[in-house]
Design a protein around this motif. Structure first.
Motif, PDB file in Angstrom:
ATOM      1  N   ASN A  52      78.778  -1.894  20.413  1.00  0.00           N
ATOM      2  CA  ASN A  52      79.502  -0.650  20.090  1.00  0.00           C
ATOM      3  C   ASN A  52      78.607   0.573  20.252  1.00  0.00           C
ATOM      4  OD1 ASN A  52      81.842  -2.128  19.415  1.00  0.00           O
ATOM      5  ND2 ASN A  52      80.970  -2.559  17.402  1.00  0.00           N
ATOM      6  N   SER A  53      77.863   0.631  21.345  1.00  0.00           N
ATOM      7  CA  SER A  53      76.998   1.766  21.713  1.00  0.00           C
ATOM      8  C   SER A  53      75.815   1.988  20.782  1.00  0.00           C
ATOM      9  CB  SER A  53      77.812   3.068  21.802  1.00  0.00           C
ATOM     10  OG  SER A  53      78.823   2.930  22.771  1.00  0.00           O
ATOM     11  N   ALA A  54      75.474   1.007  19.939  1.00  0.00           N
ATOM     12  CA  ALA A  54      74.318   1.135  19.049  1.00  0.00           C
ATOM     13  C   ALA A  54      73.479  -0.140  19.132  1.00  0.00           C
ATOM     14  CB  ALA A  54      74.776   1.373  17.621  1.00  0.00           C
ATOM     15  N   TYR A  78      64.411  -2.723  31.321  1.00  0.00           N
ATOM     16  CA  TYR A  78      63.928  -1.597  30.523  1.00  0.00           C
ATOM     17  C   TYR A  78      62.992  -0.765  31.382  1.00  0.00           C
ATOM     18  CZ  TYR A  78      61.275   1.044  27.092  1.00  0.00           C
ATOM     19  OH  TYR A  78      60.654   2.048  26.398  1.00  0.00           O
ATOM     20  N   THR A  79      63.280   0.508  31.510  1.00  0.00           N
ATOM     21  CA  THR A  79      62.491   1.415  32.343  1.00  0.00           C
ATOM     22  C   THR A  79      61.855   2.532  31.516  1.00  0.00           C
ATOM     23  OG1 THR A  79      64.429   2.770  32.802  1.00  0.00           O
ATOM     24  CG2 THR A  79      63.922   1.003  34.379  1.00  0.00           C
ATOM     25  N   GLY A  80      61.875   2.381  30.199  1.00  0.00           N
ATOM     26  CA  GLY A  80      61.352   3.425  29.344  1.00  0.00           C
ATOM     27  C   GLY A  80      62.449   4.316  28.782  1.00  0.00           C
ATOM     28  N   THR A  81      63.683   4.036  29.177  1.00  0.00           N
ATOM     29  CA  THR A  81      64.816   4.809  28.662  1.00  0.00           C
ATOM     30  C   THR A  81      65.815   3.878  27.990  1.00  0.00           C
ATOM     31  OG1 THR A  81      66.030   4.642  30.748  1.00  0.00           O
ATOM     32  CG2 THR A  81      64.591   6.573  30.463  1.00  0.00           C
ATOM     33  N   PHE A  82      66.675   4.451  27.170  1.00  0.00           N
ATOM     34  CA  PHE A  82      67.688   3.696  26.455  1.00  0.00           C
ATOM     35  C   PHE A  82      69.052   4.288  26.761  1.00  0.00           C
ATOM     36  CE2 PHE A  82      63.841   3.362  23.890  1.00  0.00           C
ATOM     37  CZ  PHE A  82      63.733   1.983  23.775  1.00  0.00           C
ATOM     38  N   PRO A  83      70.112   3.485  26.607  1.00  0.00           N
ATOM     39  CA  PRO A  83      71.455   4.017  26.785  1.00  0.00           C
ATOM     40  C   PRO A  83      71.741   5.129  25.780  1.00  0.00           C
ATOM     41  CG  PRO A  83      71.496   1.623  26.707  1.00  0.00           C
ATOM     42  CD  PRO A  83      70.115   2.049  26.331  1.00  0.00           C
ATOM     43  N   VAL A  84      72.584   6.041  26.174  1.00  0.00           N
ATOM     44  CA  VAL A  84      72.985   7.118  25.265  1.00  0.00           C
ATOM     45  C   VAL A  84      73.888   6.527  24.201  1.00  0.00           C
ATOM     46  CG1 VAL A  84      74.262   9.277  25.096  1.00  0.00           C
ATOM     47  CG2 VAL A  84      72.819   8.843  27.091  1.00  0.00           C
ATOM     48  N   ILE A  85      73.592   6.844  22.953  1.00  0.00           N
ATOM     49  CA  ILE A  85      74.421   6.366  21.843  1.00  0.00           C
ATOM     50  C   ILE A  85      75.523   7.358  21.596  1.00  0.00           C
ATOM     51  CG2 ILE A  85      74.447   5.741  19.409  1.00  0.00           C
ATOM     52  CD1 ILE A  85      71.516   4.905  19.705  1.00  0.00           C
ATOM     53  N   ALA A  86      76.754   6.870  21.673  1.00  0.00           N
ATOM     54  CA  ALA A  86      77.922   7.756  21.505  1.00  0.00           C
ATOM     55  C   ALA A  86      78.139   8.102  20.060  1.00  0.00           C
ATOM     56  CB  ALA A  86      79.160   7.092  22.076  1.00  0.00           C
TER      57      ALA A  86
END
Length: 141
Positions: free
Chosen positions: A101-103, A133-141
């Motif tokens: 759920n985006s978290a 993993y490239t050093g970034t994370f998905p945006v949490i809505a």
């Protein structure tokens, strides 16, 4: 501090699996617990328990959980910061950050596998897709 330490060894059927779980405890959990308060959400899983998981949570092929080679944890505090700390300080064989759920929902860590087709990786599971993993994370809505 480690919460639910008994979950690591829960249902362990033999000494080889118990030994692998002790390696996880020594090389991954104890150093992590010196810096982070963590809760173990899953350690060893029987093949039957693994088969009962949802498709999204189920590993392809052989799960390191069924071999006693993996643990899932939830840290107190930022899961993303803990994930980065693990990448930089522990260097586990596999380090997977799973989102629901985006978290972030849990961190999967493992030791080198006894099955040679199980490879080392650093991945993030979000939106039904595994990405490196490239050093970034998905945006949490």
């Amino acid at each position: 501090m480690i919460r639910n330490p008994s979950r690591l060894f829960q249902g362990s059927p033999d000494m080889i699996i118990a030994h692998r779980l002790r390696l996880i405890d020594h090389y991954l959990l104890k150093p992590l617990a010196e810096v982070w308060d963590i809760t173990i959400t899953s350690g060893y899983r029987t093949p039957a328990a693994q088969a009962g998981l949802t498709v999204a949570a189920k590993a392809k092929g052989i799960s390191q959980h069924t071999l006693g080679e993996a643990v899932d944890i939830v840290p107190a505090g930022s899961m993303q910061e803990c994930y980065v700390w693990c990448v930089e300080h522990l260097r586990p064989w596999q380090l997977l950050l799973e989102y629901a759920n985006s978290a972030p929902s849990c961190i999967h860590m493992s030791i080198p596998s006894s099955i040679e087709t199980i490879v080392a990786k650093r991945l993030i599971f979000s939106g039904g897709v595994w990405t490196p993993y490239t050093g970034t994370f998905p945006v949490i809505a």
